[in-house]
Design a protein around this motif. Structure first.
Motif, mmCIF file in Angstrom:
data_model
loop_
_atom_site.group_PDB
_atom_site.id
_atom_site.type_symbol
_atom_site.label_atom_id
_atom_site.label_comp_id
_atom_site.label_asym_id
_atom_site.label_seq_id
_atom_site.Cartn_x
_atom_site.Cartn_y
_atom_site.Cartn_z
ATOM 1 N N ALA A 155 0.830 -1.213 0.000
ATOM 2 C CA ALA A 155 0.000 0.000 0.000
ATOM 3 C C ALA A 155 0.864 1.261 0.000
ATOM 4 C CB ALA A 155 -0.925 -0.013 1.217
ATOM 5 N N GLU A 156 1.969 1.224 0.733
ATOM 6 C CA GLU A 156 2.851 2.388 0.771
ATOM 7 C C GLU A 156 3.476 2.634 -0.607
ATOM 8 O OE1 GLU A 156 2.984 3.987 3.753
ATOM 9 O OE2 GLU A 156 3.904 5.612 2.628
ATOM 10 N N ALA A 157 3.836 1.559 -1.291
ATOM 11 C CA ALA A 157 4.424 1.701 -2.622
ATOM 12 C C ALA A 157 3.415 2.272 -3.618
ATOM 13 C CB ALA A 157 4.936 0.344 -3.101
ATOM 14 N N VAL A 158 2.168 1.833 -3.536
ATOM 15 C CA VAL A 158 1.146 2.385 -4.431
ATOM 16 C C VAL A 158 0.990 3.892 -4.185
ATOM 17 C CG1 VAL A 158 -1.314 2.347 -4.998
ATOM 18 C CG2 VAL A 158 -0.081 0.198 -4.662
ATOM 19 N N THR A 159 0.972 4.283 -2.917
ATOM 20 C CA THR A 159 0.839 5.704 -2.596
ATOM 21 C C THR A 159 2.038 6.501 -3.108
ATOM 22 O OG1 THR A 159 -0.419 5.120 -0.625
ATOM 23 C CG2 THR A 159 0.522 7.330 -0.704
ATOM 24 N N LEU A 160 3.229 5.958 -2.927
ATOM 25 C CA LEU A 160 4.425 6.662 -3.400
ATOM 26 C C LEU A 160 4.419 6.802 -4.923
ATOM 27 C CD1 LEU A 160 7.096 5.017 -1.066
ATOM 28 C CD2 LEU A 160 6.432 7.424 -1.099
ATOM 29 N N GLN A 161 3.916 5.796 -5.611
ATOM 30 C CA GLN A 161 3.847 5.928 -7.068
ATOM 31 C C GLN A 161 2.866 7.018 -7.459
ATOM 32 O OE1 GLN A 161 1.499 5.335 -9.623
ATOM 33 N NE2 GLN A 161 3.094 5.747 -11.160
ATOM 34 N N ARG A 162 1.733 7.110 -6.764
ATOM 35 C CA ARG A 162 0.753 8.159 -7.076
ATOM 36 C C ARG A 162 1.309 9.547 -6.785
ATOM 37 N NH1 ARG A 162 -1.681 5.100 -10.448
ATOM 38 N NH2 ARG A 162 -3.262 3.669 -9.627
ATOM 39 N N GLN A 163 2.274 9.627 -5.867
ATOM 40 C CA GLN A 163 2.901 10.908 -5.545
ATOM 41 C C GLN A 163 4.097 11.210 -6.441
ATOM 42 O OE1 GLN A 163 3.814 10.398 -1.387
ATOM 43 N NE2 GLN A 163 1.685 10.692 -0.739
ATOM 44 N N GLY A 164 4.381 10.337 -7.389
ATOM 45 C CA GLY A 164 5.477 10.579 -8.323
ATOM 46 C C GLY A 164 6.835 10.118 -7.852
ATOM 47 N N GLU A 165 6.882 9.370 -6.743
ATOM 48 C CA GLU A 165 8.171 8.914 -6.230
ATOM 49 C C GLU A 165 8.647 7.640 -6.924
ATOM 50 O OE1 GLU A 165 9.928 10.606 -4.258
ATOM 51 O OE2 GLU A 165 8.528 12.065 -3.443
ATOM 52 N N LEU A 166 7.734 6.856 -7.478
ATOM 53 C CA LEU A 166 8.071 5.629 -8.196
ATOM 54 C C LEU A 166 7.528 5.740 -9.618
ATOM 55 C CD1 LEU A 166 7.140 2.866 -5.566
ATOM 56 C CD2 LEU A 166 9.344 3.994 -5.893
ATOM 57 N N ALA A 167 8.234 5.093 -10.536
ATOM 58 C CA ALA A 167 7.764 5.093 -11.919
ATOM 59 C C ALA A 167 6.603 4.135 -12.114
ATOM 60 C CB ALA A 167 8.918 4.714 -12.850
ATOM 61 N N LEU A 168 6.600 3.046 -11.368
ATOM 62 C CA LEU A 168 5.595 1.989 -11.570
ATOM 63 C C LEU A 168 5.588 1.113 -10.327
ATOM 64 C CD1 LEU A 168 3.796 0.729 -13.967
ATOM 65 C CD2 LEU A 168 5.659 -0.924 -14.188
ATOM 66 N N TRP A 169 4.456 0.444 -10.102
ATOM 67 C CA TRP A 169 4.400 -0.537 -9.015
ATOM 68 C C TRP A 169 3.358 -1.604 -9.334
ATOM 69 C CZ3 TRP A 169 7.410 -2.119 -5.313
ATOM 70 C CH2 TRP A 169 6.906 -2.964 -4.328
ATOM 71 N N PRO A 170 3.758 -2.879 -9.329
ATOM 72 C CA PRO A 170 2.801 -3.976 -9.490
ATOM 73 C C PRO A 170 2.312 -4.428 -8.116
ATOM 74 C CG PRO A 170 5.040 -4.789 -9.773
ATOM 75 C CD PRO A 170 5.160 -3.329 -9.411
ATOM 76 N N SER A 171 1.076 -4.186 -7.824
ATOM 77 C CA SER A 171 0.532 -4.492 -6.502
ATOM 78 C C SER A 171 0.263 -5.990 -6.360
ATOM 79 C CB SER A 171 -0.767 -3.708 -6.295
ATOM 80 O OG SER A 171 -1.390 -4.103 -5.095
ATOM 81 N N LEU A 172 0.422 -6.482 -5.121
ATOM 82 C CA LEU A 172 0.090 -7.888 -4.832
ATOM 83 C C LEU A 172 -1.186 -8.012 -4.023
ATOM 84 C CD1 LEU A 172 0.715 -8.061 -1.603
ATOM 85 C CD2 LEU A 172 2.871 -8.972 -2.270
ATOM 86 N N LEU A 173 -1.973 -6.965 -3.936
ATOM 87 C CA LEU A 173 -3.156 -6.949 -3.086
ATOM 88 C C LEU A 173 -4.049 -8.160 -3.358
ATOM 89 C CD1 LEU A 173 -4.794 -5.373 -0.987
ATOM 90 C CD2 LEU A 173 -5.930 -4.195 -2.888
ATOM 91 N N GLY A 174 -4.246 -8.986 -2.337
ATOM 92 C CA GLY A 174 -5.062 -10.192 -2.456
ATOM 93 C C GLY A 174 -4.248 -11.468 -2.601
ATOM 94 N N GLN A 175 -2.962 -11.377 -2.894
ATOM 95 C CA GLN A 175 -2.136 -12.548 -3.117
ATOM 96 C C GLN A 175 -1.147 -12.784 -1.974
ATOM 97 O OE1 GLN A 175 -1.973 -11.312 -7.817
ATOM 98 N NE2 GLN A 175 -0.438 -12.750 -7.115
ATOM 99 N N GLU A 176 -1.404 -12.204 -0.814
ATOM 100 C CA GLU A 176 -0.462 -12.333 0.306
ATOM 101 C C GLU A 176 -0.341 -13.770 0.795
ATOM 102 O OE1 GLU A 176 -2.940 -10.210 0.140
ATOM 103 O OE2 GLU A 176 -2.176 -8.171 0.320
ATOM 104 N N ALA A 177 -1.460 -14.488 0.853
ATOM 105 C CA ALA A 177 -1.414 -15.864 1.374
ATOM 106 C C ALA A 177 -0.594 -16.769 0.471
ATOM 107 C CB ALA A 177 -2.833 -16.405 1.526
ATOM 108 N N ALA A 178 -0.776 -16.642 -0.842
ATOM 109 C CA ALA A 178 -0.029 -17.490 -1.772
ATOM 110 C C ALA A 178 1.473 -17.260 -1.626
ATOM 111 C CB ALA A 178 -0.482 -17.210 -3.204
#
Length: 472
Positions: A155-178
């Motif tokens: 979640a922090e990485a997604v927020t940082l990307q929206r703020q322009g700190e990261l170029a891209l981020w592939p989220s794993l939301l929902g795949q934590e157990a796997a």
């Protein structure tokens, strides 16, 4: 008096045709005859006339095939010719949904198969005869903690990307157990080959999450040491790391080491030829590798039902090794099944495929808009199967964790998020020429030429800026 020509003489004189196979073929002055296009049917061979039907007998109702038209579309004609020349085996029809309000449901094959599960979405423990697993309270709380902290990093990485700190981020939301379950099943000496979304596996392998964000900030190619964590660098090319993992596993077998390899990939990667080649090599050479496919049901905007006519784990049977399907939102089942698969590989019995049936609740990457291709009702259905919510229900219902535990974990999660955020925002930008350093281990003349040209190009901007500053 001029004698009249004989009746047999003509003008111009007609050339005499040579006998077949005797001498060169006559050449004419006109254009050569047009050759049929490659997609056209070959010229029909005149067959002998069928025997005449006896008087009173019934004629065959079959009509002769119509020849292809050479002027039609190439692809259509080619397919028509091939279909008549090579009879195909009819493909079995899939089982379709009986009744649904979804207008597209009738076209989707229903992929029902055994789903190995040890913890229901309601948080109830169930047993499985093939994968007995009875973790203690400490282990359950540890699994829950890993999932919560991994989700916070994501979640922090997604927020940082929206703020322009990261170029891209592939989220794993929902795949934590796997990821947490399979990652915790591996031993320290097992080698892991991730794709680009395995942030949870990296967390349990003690890779600093800041290193992951460094990659997507463009400040490094992968800041962690793969040999230190036995966790390879991320691979952004779809499916290529599966071949690397298989080759590494073959080397492990030749060395006689008591270790195994895990290759992570998504459902979309199974459509790549690299994955099929890796399956075949691993099967033929009994490579100690576990193929862990996270089927999150969407290859960007393409649903899994439109990628494959059979459940993905059944593909292993065609290559000659076992495949199983596990509830990818059940961290206990993912841990137990992966542990058994690794034992299977280490014992010299060859590879194994695990299909973790899960769901990507977020976007494919921060450049993706999933609302354009999937329904909100589908997302809501899988939010009820949230892996963290599921294990949290079990901890509360069984009295294995109190509210003080959850409050302390929330505080730890907040501190981790702040640390990641502060380090990324203060991360120095590398020199522009840094990108040329690790392309080859021993250097390369062409890369050096490109580095020099790029450096001169950057210095031209500095000189131009200095000249403008000197002007009155």
């Amino acid at each position: 008096m001029t004698p009249k020509p004989s009746p047999s003489a003509t003008w111009p004189p007609r050339p005499t045709a040579p006998a077949r196979g005797a001498g060169p073929r006559p050449t004419g002055t006109g254009p050569p005859p047009a050759r049929p296009p490659p997609w056209a049917c070959p010229a029909p061979v005149r067959a002998r006339a069928p025997p005449r039907t006896p008087r009173g007998a019934r004629r065959s109702p079959r009509s002769p095939p119509r020849p292809c038209s050479p002027g039609g579309p190439p692809s259509r004609e080619r397919r028509s010719c091939v279909s008549r020349a090579t009879p195909t085996t009819p493909r079995p029809s899939p089982t379709y949904a009986a009744a649904s309000t979804d207008p597209h449901e009738s076209r989707r094959p229903r992929m029902t198969t055994e789903l190995i599960q040890l913890l229901t979405p309601e948080g109830k423990r169930v047993d499985h005869p093939g994968y007995a697993f009875d973790p203690g309270p400490d282990q359950l709380r540890s699994l829950y903690r890993d999932m919560v902290l991994t989700r916070r990093i994501d979640a922090e990485a997604v927020t940082l990307q929206r703020q322009g700190e990261l170029a891209l981020w592939p989220s794993l939301l929902g795949q934590e157990a796997a990821q947490i379950g399979s990652g915790r099943a591996a031993r320290d000496d097992d080698r892991i080959f991730p794709s680009y979304r395995e942030h949870g596996v990296a967390f349990v392998r003690d890779v600093d999450p800041v290193h992951l964000l460094t990659l997507f900030r463009g400040a490094g190619h992968g800041s962690w040491d793969p040999a230190e964590h036995n966790f390879h660098t991320y691979t952004l090319v779809i499916g290529s790391q599966v071949l690397h993992a298989t080759g590494y596993a073959m080397g492990v077998a030749k060395d006689g080491a008591d270790a195994a390899v895990i290759a992570y990939f998504g459902d979309g990667a199974t459509s790549q030829g690299d994955v099929a080649e890796a399956f075949n090599f691993a099967a033929v050479y009994d490579a100690p590798v576990v193929f862990f496919c996270q089927n999150n049901q969407w290859a960007i905007s393409e649903s899994n039902e439109r990628q494959s006519r059979v459940p993905l784990h059944q593909r292993a049977r065609g290559f000659g090794f076992p495949g199983v399907r596990v509830d990818g939102n059940d961290v206990l089942a993912c841990l137990a099944v992966t542990r058994a698969a690794l034992d299977h590989a280490r014992s010299g019995r060859g590879p194994m495929l695990i299909e973790a049936y899960t769901y990507r609740m977020g976007a494919h990457t921060t450049s993706d808009d999933p609302t354009r291709y999937r329904d909100s009702a589908e997302v809501a259905e899988w939010e009820a199967k949230d892996p963290i919510l599921r294990l949290g229900r079990h901890l509360r219902s069984e009295g294995l964790a109190d509210e003080a535990y959850f409050a302390a974990l929330a505080t730890e999660s907040e501190a981790l998020g702040k640390r990641v955020r502060d380090l990324v925002r203060t991360m120095p930008d590398p020199p522009h020429a840094e990108m040329f350093r690790h392309v080859y281990a021993d250097g390369h003349a062409l890369v050096e030429e490109e580095r020099a040209g790029f450096t001169a190009y950057q210095e031209a901007f500095a000189s131009s800026a200095a000249g403008e500053a000197d002007q009155p």
